[in-house]
Design a protein around this motif. Sequence first.
Motif, PDB file in Angstrom:
ATOM      1  N   GLY A  14       0.899  -1.390   0.045  1.00  0.00           N
ATOM      2  CA  GLY A  14      -0.058  -0.189   0.007  1.00  0.00           C
ATOM      3  C   GLY A  14       0.750   1.250   0.050  1.00  0.00           C
ATOM      4  N   SER A  15       2.039   1.121   0.252  1.00  0.00           N
ATOM      5  CA  SER A  15       2.994   2.392   0.343  1.00  0.00           C
ATOM      6  C   SER A  15       3.715   2.583  -0.816  1.00  0.00           C
ATOM      7  CB  SER A  15       3.831   2.178   1.635  1.00  0.00           C
ATOM      8  OG  SER A  15       4.677   1.166   1.323  1.00  0.00           O
ATOM      9  N   ARG A  16       3.431   2.006  -1.744  1.00  0.00           N
ATOM     10  CA  ARG A  16       4.036   2.237  -3.145  1.00  0.00           C
ATOM     11  C   ARG A  16       3.706   3.125  -4.027  1.00  0.00           C
ATOM     12  NH1 ARG A  16       4.537  -3.481  -6.367  1.00  0.00           N
ATOM     13  NH2 ARG A  16       4.748  -4.372  -4.100  1.00  0.00           N
ATOM     14  N   ARG A  17       2.455   3.639  -3.930  1.00  0.00           N
ATOM     15  CA  ARG A  17       1.579   4.553  -4.257  1.00  0.00           C
ATOM     16  C   ARG A  17       2.124   5.907  -3.756  1.00  0.00           C
ATOM     17  NH1 ARG A  17      -4.771   5.088  -5.126  1.00  0.00           N
ATOM     18  NH2 ARG A  17      -4.680   6.271  -7.039  1.00  0.00           N
ATOM     19  N   PRO A  18       2.674   6.824  -4.906  1.00  0.00           N
ATOM     20  CA  PRO A  18       3.013   8.327  -4.321  1.00  0.00           C
ATOM     21  C   PRO A  18       1.748   8.895  -3.739  1.00  0.00           C
ATOM     22  CG  PRO A  18       3.171   8.119  -6.566  1.00  0.00           C
ATOM     23  CD  PRO A  18       2.709   6.927  -6.214  1.00  0.00           C
ATOM     24  N   LYS A  19       2.035  10.031  -2.877  1.00  0.00           N
ATOM     25  CA  LYS A  19       0.894  10.854  -2.429  1.00  0.00           C
ATOM     26  C   LYS A  19       0.457  11.697  -3.631  1.00  0.00           C
ATOM     27  CE  LYS A  19       2.699  11.506   2.493  1.00  0.00           C
ATOM     28  NZ  LYS A  19       3.015  12.347   3.265  1.00  0.00           N
ATOM     29  N   ARG A  20      -1.063  12.057  -3.640  1.00  0.00           N
ATOM     30  CA  ARG A  20      -1.686  12.764  -4.444  1.00  0.00           C
ATOM     31  C   ARG A  20      -1.048  14.279  -4.472  1.00  0.00           C
ATOM     32  NH1 ARG A  20      -3.744  12.688  -9.324  1.00  0.00           N
ATOM     33  NH2 ARG A  20      -5.778  13.915  -9.406  1.00  0.00           N
ATOM     34  N   GLU A  21      -0.795  14.665  -5.646  1.00  0.00           N
ATOM     35  CA  GLU A  21      -0.223  15.950  -5.805  1.00  0.00           C
ATOM     36  C   GLU A  21      -1.383  16.983  -6.114  1.00  0.00           C
ATOM     37  OE1 GLU A  21       2.275  15.826  -8.923  1.00  0.00           O
ATOM     38  OE2 GLU A  21       3.897  14.626  -8.169  1.00  0.00           O
ATOM     39  N   SER A  22      -0.992  18.309  -6.063  1.00  0.00           N
ATOM     40  CA  SER A  22      -2.206  19.563  -5.916  1.00  0.00           C
ATOM     41  C   SER A  22      -2.950  19.322  -7.294  1.00  0.00           C
ATOM     42  CB  SER A  22      -1.149  20.610  -5.884  1.00  0.00           C
ATOM     43  OG  SER A  22      -2.161  21.659  -6.207  1.00  0.00           O
ATOM     44  N   PRO A  23      -4.210  19.598  -7.188  1.00  0.00           N
ATOM     45  CA  PRO A  23      -4.899  19.556  -8.225  1.00  0.00           C
ATOM     46  C   PRO A  23      -4.785  20.591  -9.037  1.00  0.00           C
ATOM     47  CG  PRO A  23      -6.345  20.026  -6.323  1.00  0.00           C
ATOM     48  CD  PRO A  23      -4.977  19.640  -5.815  1.00  0.00           C
ATOM     49  N   VAL A  24      -4.027  21.740  -8.661  1.00  0.00           N
ATOM     50  CA  VAL A  24      -3.452  22.712  -9.425  1.00  0.00           C
ATOM     51  C   VAL A  24      -2.688  22.525 -10.532  1.00  0.00           C
ATOM     52  CG1 VAL A  24      -2.346  24.796  -9.555  1.00  0.00           C
ATOM     53  CG2 VAL A  24      -3.920  24.454  -7.650  1.00  0.00           C
ATOM     54  N   LEU A  25      -1.762  21.293 -10.301  1.00  0.00           N
ATOM     55  CA  LEU A  25      -0.991  20.476 -11.345  1.00  0.00           C
ATOM     56  C   LEU A  25      -1.578  20.019 -12.352  1.00  0.00           C
ATOM     57  CD1 LEU A  25       2.036  19.174  -9.036  1.00  0.00           C
ATOM     58  CD2 LEU A  25       1.997  21.294 -10.555  1.00  0.00           C
ATOM     59  N   ASP A  26      -2.712  19.379 -12.231  1.00  0.00           N
ATOM     60  CA  ASP A  26      -3.661  18.591 -13.034  1.00  0.00           C
ATOM     61  C   ASP A  26      -4.293  19.791 -14.097  1.00  0.00           C
ATOM     62  OD1 ASP A  26      -3.354  16.152 -11.919  1.00  0.00           O
ATOM     63  OD2 ASP A  26      -4.902  16.298 -10.593  1.00  0.00           O
ATOM     64  N   VAL A  27      -4.364  20.794 -13.396  1.00  0.00           N
ATOM     65  CA  VAL A  27      -4.975  21.728 -14.279  1.00  0.00           C
ATOM     66  C   VAL A  27      -3.960  22.342 -15.156  1.00  0.00           C
ATOM     67  CG1 VAL A  27      -6.053  24.240 -14.487  1.00  0.00           C
ATOM     68  CG2 VAL A  27      -6.940  22.486 -12.692  1.00  0.00           C
ATOM     69  N   ILE A  28      -2.648  22.565 -14.806  1.00  0.00           N
ATOM     70  CA  ILE A  28      -1.559  23.025 -15.551  1.00  0.00           C
ATOM     71  C   ILE A  28      -1.306  22.002 -16.873  1.00  0.00           C
ATOM     72  CG2 ILE A  28       0.950  23.555 -15.576  1.00  0.00           C
ATOM     73  CD1 ILE A  28       0.405  24.694 -12.691  1.00  0.00           C
ATOM     74  N   TYR A  29      -1.369  20.614 -16.139  1.00  0.00           N
ATOM     75  CA  TYR A  29      -1.177  19.788 -17.388  1.00  0.00           C
ATOM     76  C   TYR A  29      -2.059  19.642 -18.464  1.00  0.00           C
ATOM     77  CZ  TYR A  29       2.578  18.031 -14.140  1.00  0.00           C
ATOM     78  OH  TYR A  29       3.778  17.655 -13.396  1.00  0.00           O
ATOM     79  N   LEU A  30      -3.176  19.898 -17.895  1.00  0.00           N
ATOM     80  CA  LEU A  30      -4.435  19.740 -18.910  1.00  0.00           C
ATOM     81  C   LEU A  30      -4.378  21.003 -19.843  1.00  0.00           C
ATOM     82  CD1 LEU A  30      -7.125  18.712 -19.856  1.00  0.00           C
ATOM     83  CD2 LEU A  30      -8.291  20.089 -18.291  1.00  0.00           C
ATOM     84  N   VAL A  31      -4.015  22.204 -19.361  1.00  0.00           N
ATOM     85  CA  VAL A  31      -4.036  23.401 -20.109  1.00  0.00           C
ATOM     86  C   VAL A  31      -2.618  23.472 -21.130  1.00  0.00           C
ATOM     87  CG1 VAL A  31      -3.389  25.782 -20.207  1.00  0.00           C
ATOM     88  CG2 VAL A  31      -5.075  24.958 -18.482  1.00  0.00           C
ATOM     89  N   ALA A  32      -1.547  22.989 -20.543  1.00  0.00           N
ATOM     90  CA  ALA A  32      -0.503  22.518 -21.284  1.00  0.00           C
ATOM     91  C   ALA A  32      -0.668  21.583 -22.634  1.00  0.00           C
ATOM     92  CB  ALA A  32       0.807  22.143 -20.684  1.00  0.00           C
ATOM     93  N   THR A  33      -1.493  20.405 -22.364  1.00  0.00           N
ATOM     94  CA  THR A  33      -1.852  19.571 -23.351  1.00  0.00           C
ATOM     95  C   THR A  33      -2.747  20.157 -24.516  1.00  0.00           C
ATOM     96  OG1 THR A  33      -1.545  17.817 -21.826  1.00  0.00           O
ATOM     97  CG2 THR A  33      -2.881  17.292 -23.775  1.00  0.00           C
TER      98      THR A  33
END
Length: 50
Positions: A14-33
């Motif tokens: 269960g500890s293999r998964r990294p912590k969830r990053e900020s949702p702002v980064l998701d928006v930045i990746y979406l806009v960049a794509t």
Amino acid sequence: MASAPQQSCGIRAGSRRPKRESPVLDVIYLVATLALFALVALIAKGVERL
């Protein structure tokens, strides 16, 4: 004889998964794509005119 279950390097599954990053980064990746696809579309439109 039953052997004990093996653990790889003592890390729990269960500890293999990294912590969830900020949702702002998701928006930045979406806009960049979207910007990248828009740039490719503009380049394709410019090449059609040649």
